[in-house]
Design an enzyme around this catalytic site. Sequence first.
Site, PDB file in Angstrom:
ATOM      1  N   TYR A  23      20.674  65.914  47.281  1.00 30.52           N
ATOM      2  CA  TYR A  23      20.582  66.176  45.997  1.00 30.52           C
ATOM      3  C   TYR A  23      19.238  66.675  45.716  1.00 30.52           C
ATOM      4  O   TYR A  23      18.606  67.448  46.491  1.00 30.52           O
ATOM      5  CB  TYR A  23      21.155  65.185  45.062  1.00 30.52           C
ATOM      6  CG  TYR A  23      21.673  65.997  43.918  1.00 30.52           C
ATOM      7  CD1 TYR A  23      22.876  66.863  44.059  1.00 30.52           C
ATOM      8  CD2 TYR A  23      21.326  65.831  42.487  1.00 30.52           C
ATOM      9  CE1 TYR A  23      23.298  67.739  42.925  1.00 30.52           C
ATOM     10  CE2 TYR A  23      21.793  66.623  41.415  1.00 30.52           C
ATOM     11  CZ  TYR A  23      22.759  67.376  41.641  1.00 30.52           C
ATOM     12  OH  TYR A  23      23.242  68.109  40.758  1.00 30.52           O
ATOM     13  N   ARG A  48      23.229  78.414  35.668  1.00 33.24           N
ATOM     14  CA  ARG A  48      22.054  77.909  35.387  1.00 33.24           C
ATOM     15  C   ARG A  48      21.781  76.612  36.345  1.00 33.24           C
ATOM     16  O   ARG A  48      21.960  75.563  35.866  1.00 33.24           O
ATOM     17  CB  ARG A  48      22.059  77.140  33.900  1.00 33.24           C
ATOM     18  CG  ARG A  48      20.749  76.845  33.343  1.00 33.24           C
ATOM     19  CD  ARG A  48      21.009  75.895  31.968  1.00 33.24           C
ATOM     20  NE  ARG A  48      21.503  74.638  32.502  1.00 33.24           N
ATOM     21  CZ  ARG A  48      21.240  73.680  32.986  1.00 33.24           C
ATOM     22  NH1 ARG A  48      19.958  73.696  33.180  1.00 33.24           N
ATOM     23  NH2 ARG A  48      21.900  72.708  33.237  1.00 33.24           N
ATOM     24  N   LYS A 100      27.071  66.988  44.301  1.00 32.21           N
ATOM     25  CA  LYS A 100      27.529  65.754  43.362  1.00 32.21           C
ATOM     26  C   LYS A 100      28.541  64.995  43.901  1.00 32.21           C
ATOM     27  O   LYS A 100      28.753  63.845  43.405  1.00 32.21           O
ATOM     28  CB  LYS A 100      27.871  66.659  42.139  1.00 32.21           C
ATOM     29  CG  LYS A 100      26.827  66.898  40.985  1.00 32.21           C
ATOM     30  CD  LYS A 100      26.279  66.185  40.170  1.00 32.21           C
ATOM     31  CE  LYS A 100      25.012  66.037  39.744  1.00 32.21           C
ATOM     32  NZ  LYS A 100      24.558  66.324  38.344  1.00 32.21           N
ATOM     33  N   GLU A 154      29.398  71.695  35.467  1.00 31.96           N
ATOM     34  CA  GLU A 154      27.890  71.376  36.045  1.00 31.96           C
ATOM     35  C   GLU A 154      27.276  72.777  36.125  1.00 31.96           C
ATOM     36  O   GLU A 154      27.777  73.958  36.777  1.00 31.96           O
ATOM     37  CB  GLU A 154      28.285  70.835  37.466  1.00 31.96           C
ATOM     38  CG  GLU A 154      27.121  70.228  38.107  1.00 31.96           C
ATOM     39  CD  GLU A 154      26.412  69.076  37.359  1.00 31.96           C
ATOM     40  OE1 GLU A 154      25.193  69.141  37.343  1.00 31.96           O
ATOM     41  OE2 GLU A 154      27.498  68.264  37.200  1.00 31.96           O
ATOM     42  N   ASP A 155      25.951  72.836  35.559  1.00 29.80           N
ATOM     43  CA  ASP A 155      25.083  74.102  35.496  1.00 29.80           C
ATOM     44  C   ASP A 155      25.721  75.207  34.913  1.00 29.80           C
ATOM     45  O   ASP A 155      25.506  76.286  35.520  1.00 29.80           O
ATOM     46  CB  ASP A 155      24.524  74.163  36.851  1.00 29.80           C
ATOM     47  CG  ASP A 155      23.592  72.991  37.288  1.00 29.80           C
ATOM     48  OD1 ASP A 155      23.132  71.984  36.453  1.00 29.80           O
ATOM     49  OD2 ASP A 155      23.040  73.092  38.447  1.00 29.80           O
ATOM     50  N   ASP A 208      27.749  67.014  32.842  1.00 34.51           N
ATOM     51  CA  ASP A 208      26.737  66.298  33.206  1.00 34.51           C
ATOM     52  C   ASP A 208      25.492  66.529  32.587  1.00 34.51           C
ATOM     53  O   ASP A 208      24.623  65.557  32.388  1.00 34.51           O
ATOM     54  CB  ASP A 208      26.828  66.315  34.754  1.00 34.51           C
ATOM     55  CG  ASP A 208      26.069  64.956  35.265  1.00 34.51           C
ATOM     56  OD1 ASP A 208      25.964  64.067  34.798  1.00 34.51           O
ATOM     57  OD2 ASP A 208      25.285  65.520  36.430  1.00 34.51           O
ATOM     58  N   ASP A 209      25.367  67.920  32.540  1.00 38.63           N
ATOM     59  CA  ASP A 209      23.972  68.136  31.839  1.00 38.63           C
ATOM     60  C   ASP A 209      23.802  67.918  30.325  1.00 38.63           C
ATOM     61  O   ASP A 209      22.639  67.674  29.894  1.00 38.63           O
ATOM     62  CB  ASP A 209      23.881  69.878  32.035  1.00 38.63           C
ATOM     63  CG  ASP A 209      23.912  70.308  33.335  1.00 38.63           C
ATOM     64  OD1 ASP A 209      23.334  70.018  34.111  1.00 38.63           O
ATOM     65  OD2 ASP A 209      25.090  70.902  33.679  1.00 38.63           O
ATOM     66  N   ASN A 238      14.234  69.686  36.378  1.00 39.22           N
ATOM     67  CA  ASN A 238      14.370  69.780  37.826  1.00 39.22           C
ATOM     68  C   ASN A 238      14.145  71.054  38.406  1.00 39.22           C
ATOM     69  O   ASN A 238      14.492  72.064  37.592  1.00 39.22           O
ATOM     70  CB  ASN A 238      15.892  69.142  38.191  1.00 39.22           C
ATOM     71  CG  ASN A 238      15.870  67.492  38.255  1.00 39.22           C
ATOM     72  OD1 ASN A 238      14.706  66.808  38.514  1.00 39.22           O
ATOM     73  ND2 ASN A 238      16.859  67.120  37.712  1.00 39.22           N
ATOM     74  N   ASN A 274      17.568  59.742  36.927  1.00 41.02           N
ATOM     75  CA  ASN A 274      18.471  60.596  37.678  1.00 41.02           C
ATOM     76  C   ASN A 274      19.850  60.222  36.969  1.00 41.02           C
ATOM     77  O   ASN A 274      20.281  59.298  37.108  1.00 41.02           O
ATOM     78  CB  ASN A 274      18.457  60.284  39.086  1.00 41.02           C
ATOM     79  CG  ASN A 274      18.888  61.213  39.918  1.00 41.02           C
ATOM     80  OD1 ASN A 274      20.048  61.896  39.770  1.00 41.02           O
ATOM     81  ND2 ASN A 274      18.393  61.472  41.043  1.00 41.02           N
TER      82      ASN A 274
END
Length: 586
Positions: free
Chosen positions: A134, A187, A205, A277-278, A300-301, A442, A486
């Site tokens: 990850y 992103r 993930k 995600e993203d 999650d973000d 990150n 994290n």
Amino acid sequence: MGSAQEEAAASIESGSMVGGGVEDIYGEDRATEDQLVTPWTLSVASGYSLLRDPRHNKGLAYNEMERDAHYLRGLLPPVVLSQELQEKKIMQILRQYTVPLQRYMAMMNLQESNERLFYKLLVDNVEELLPVVYTPTVGEACQKYGNIFSRPQGLYISLKEKGKILEVLKNWPERSIQVIVVTDGERILGLGDLGCQGMGIPVGKLALYTALGGVRPSSCLPITIDVGTNNEQLLNNEFYIGLRRKRARGEEYDELLHEFMCAVKQQYGEKVLVQFEDFANHNAFDLLAKYSKTHLVFNDDIQGTASVVLAGLVASLKLLGGTLADHTYLFLGAGEAGTGIAELIALEMSRQMGTPIEENRKKIWLVDSKGLIVSSRLESLQHFKKPWAHEHEPVNNLLDAVNAIKPTVLIGTSGVGKTFTQEVVEAMASFNEKPVILALSNPTSQSECTAKEAYTWTKGRAIFASGSPFDPVEYEGKTFVPGQANNAYIFPGLGLGLVMSGAIRVRDEMLLAASEALAQQVMQESFDKGLIYPPFKSIRKISANIAANVAAKVYELGLASRLPRPENLVKYAESCMYTPAYPTYR
């Protein structure tokens, strides 16, 4: 030449036979690009096919009885190697690689050839291998995904599949899916639009869902939705694996996503967890708001980051004193992560103090690219920033904002590296005995400051955590171990809690329950080192406790479908966890 030889020669020339006299039924030896051949296969997990099946393959660990029963004699060297010995050998190989991407590729190859050994490695060496599978290495892997791509993992759903998404889901071999991680690649970490190459994120993930949360690998499905990319470099790269077009926006995008969400529910039912995600800000908030009413969804973000940061802040109160409401918070970055964390902090204050959330938001300030978010900017702000526009004169930069607001806690979610400058950190140290500095962006190159900078500039007084890992820091004879905020602390346990209770919706109370459980796992020995997170090596125990706390909240809110409620939820969570030890085949 005798007549028998003549006949054989003639039959070989006619193409009906191949050398050796075996009839070429499938036309393999005559196949060219122009001749159509049907790829028949026989799937019985024995012999050669067993060794090629990552889920059942045990490498050299098959015992004598298994080698006889499953037609493996001669297909393996005679030695029998235990899983522990295989693990030791692979760790030795991985440690010899000096380039992190080589380690990543070696781990992905292992996942594709021997699934249980891959997860055993990850579970037993989590602190060492987490940065490999990850962040930060997965960021580089996504940037180069077209070049390192060998075997597809997960499902790719592009605009070409519009109108056929349910059929595409049916192509996936597993029927019982519990967790889907989906990205549209716009992103990726702090790296921007990587289009179809964002697949590294859902794959990584879900590997953590299994290793850290014990969700069975067969019930995990990584998905990338390809609507194009605005990344010119990728569009011009001959090895790019996605659609060569600009990103779809508006109706075209919304329709594809809506078809996807409907198909997922139709194929896998009400209880499948979809983790966004993203996605870019403009889509992330809308998708979460739209589908949280009808599906079991989680971003999650926005929510995972918020939950893990809140846990760190709750734990840090042991070092700082006071309650959450006694402190002032300043964010650099007002996107998904920043506003998500801010909202969850305000919610937790409301829960603890019984005060209205509007009142608690006033203790939290955000700085975006145009400066401090204040009420005079209200008209021009995006909707998710509006709750954070407080009464204050305009402030153009972070240093002036720090001096004006005098926060106890400084949180970076900007995605821009080196923004916590020496002046900013020294200002924090000038009016705080123990300034809390969380540099969360990150990968490591985008971190707002390094651990060394935070400890040095505050003369060893900072309580520091970052999004990507940093090595311990020596300062004036004392060793500081930086914590890592994290999301991997939270989402595997949260997911397990939702799955094991049969939850049908995600609520903010469940995220607060996850934060609470994580904060409770920080022991005195961690606090003594200045750490506000527990060590990763006990992550499975942590995940079981988080899952139990989340499940308890699901039952309490009446959103559980798995009834009756188990008496001991921690024990039940542990019993649900996948273990990667090799089974014995009969």
